[in-house]
Design a protein around this motif. Sequence first.
Motif, PDB file in Angstrom:
ATOM      1  N   ASP A 156       0.891  -1.328  -0.066  1.00 43.24           N
ATOM      2  CA  ASP A 156       0.215  -0.059   0.032  1.00 43.24           C
ATOM      3  C   ASP A 156       0.949   1.039  -0.234  1.00 43.24           C
ATOM      4  N   GLU A 202      -4.361  -4.660  -9.137  1.00 46.01           N
ATOM      5  CA  GLU A 202      -3.552  -3.507  -8.186  1.00 46.01           C
ATOM      6  C   GLU A 202      -2.070  -2.950  -8.444  1.00 46.01           C
ATOM      7  N   LEU A 233     -15.775   3.504  -5.043  1.00 46.05           N
ATOM      8  CA  LEU A 233     -14.928   2.477  -4.614  1.00 46.05           C
ATOM      9  C   LEU A 233     -13.424   3.420  -4.241  1.00 46.05           C
ATOM     10  N   GLU A 234     -12.905   3.908  -5.485  1.00 44.24           N
ATOM     11  CA  GLU A 234     -11.673   4.549  -5.533  1.00 44.24           C
ATOM     12  C   GLU A 234     -11.544   5.883  -5.069  1.00 44.24           C
ATOM     13  N   GLU A 273     -11.879   4.502  -1.216  1.00 47.61           N
ATOM     14  CA  GLU A 273     -10.238   4.483  -0.342  1.00 47.61           C
ATOM     15  C   GLU A 273      -9.886   5.781   0.271  1.00 47.61           C
ATOM     16  N   ARG A 274      -9.474   6.940  -0.421  1.00 43.32           N
ATOM     17  CA  ARG A 274      -8.942   6.813  -0.447  1.00 43.32           C
ATOM     18  C   ARG A 274      -9.518   8.042   1.613  1.00 43.32           C
ATOM     19  N   ARG A 312     -10.035   6.033   3.840  1.00 44.02           N
ATOM     20  CA  ARG A 312      -9.865   5.013   4.859  1.00 44.02           C
ATOM     21  C   ARG A 312      -8.296   3.963   5.018  1.00 44.02           C
ATOM     22  N   ARG A 339      -6.745  -1.809   1.760  1.00 44.23           N
ATOM     23  CA  ARG A 339      -7.815  -1.195  -0.594  1.00 44.23           C
ATOM     24  C   ARG A 339      -9.141  -2.190   0.230  1.00 44.23           C
ATOM     25  N   ILE A 340      -9.299  -1.628  -1.026  1.00 46.28           N
ATOM     26  CA  ILE A 340     -10.655  -1.972  -1.409  1.00 46.28           C
ATOM     27  C   ILE A 340     -10.436  -2.363  -2.332  1.00 46.28           C
ATOM     28  N   THR A 375     -16.573   5.452   6.459  1.00 49.39           N
ATOM     29  CA  THR A 375     -16.606   4.641   5.144  1.00 49.39           C
ATOM     30  C   THR A 375     -16.874   3.525   5.225  1.00 49.39           C
ATOM     31  N   THR A 392     -10.633  -5.007   1.982  1.00 47.82           N
ATOM     32  CA  THR A 392     -11.924  -5.158   1.674  1.00 47.82           C
ATOM     33  C   THR A 392     -12.060  -5.591  -0.155  1.00 47.82           C
TER      34      THR A 392
END
Length: 311
Positions: A22, A63, A250-251, A254-255, A257, A260-261, A282, A305
């Motif tokens: 990440d 990813e 979802l993107e 993700e910012r 939390r 990754r989602i 979130t 997630t």
Amino acid sequence: MNEDATDPIVMEALEWFVRMRDDKVTVADRQAFEAWLAADEAHAAALKHAQALWTRFDIMQPEFDRMRRGRPLISRRNFILGSVTCIGGLGSLYAINQPGLFAEYKTDIGERRTIGLPDGSTVELGSYSALSTRFSETERRVELYRGEGFFDVSHDPARSFLVDAGGGTTQALGTKFDVKFVDDLVTVAVSEHAVQVQGRGFSNLRLEEGWQISYGRDGLGQPIQASLDTVEAWRDDRIIFQDVPLRRVLEELERYRRGRIILMDSSIGAIPVTAVFETARTESALQTIADTLGVRLLNAANYVTLVYSAG
């Protein structure tokens, strides 16, 4: 060792596997990972099983592709090595390729920050954002490495105010505008007066108040009328979606939390979502999406997630 993702040790290894890849990983995360790895010989084996499990289900590649697109300096050999092993040197590999690592101004996940610039302009940075300034006697230049900024520009006819992001440049022709740079897509929206957007591969375009435009790998899109309440909702700790594809929702979530989602079923990525969410909640937003759209969520130690069709 059981390779099933329900095995507690493998689940824990899955968390570390993704966390260490990440771009939000911290020094404390890396130290905790090394301590976890050294605590039990079974952890190294679990890590290998986790990697094999993810490879088998082909959920890592999107990813890695996304990270690789944004990091041209990393060699193919190093990328493959970094993808296969989590032991030794992983922290430094990601540290040198983290966008905005040495940025002048940064915000953490869920943080907003208003910055006064030397010329009297201000920029409000949204969650997980980073930028630097390069002011001279002839121009005022800002580079947005990631995230979002709302710019309120002071008048200075002798020096242009320029915001570089994602291979393009937005020049202020007035005062207030928003620039968002997420997942290789830049969106510019004008709240007052106008801006000029220019970049490699597309002609200069003047964008007037109340309009927005996006550009990215596919070039420059078409200008559309902006809902400024929607564009600026993040400044009030909200995010508003109006018929936005699930993958982009979802993107955005993700910012706000850690972790990754990952959308496992690409066939549901285009489902339109219309909703208003609080940026501090979130997990609740994800559950609402699951309940409304009939999709399923799988959490690996609350860090990864996975979203997939319930059918």
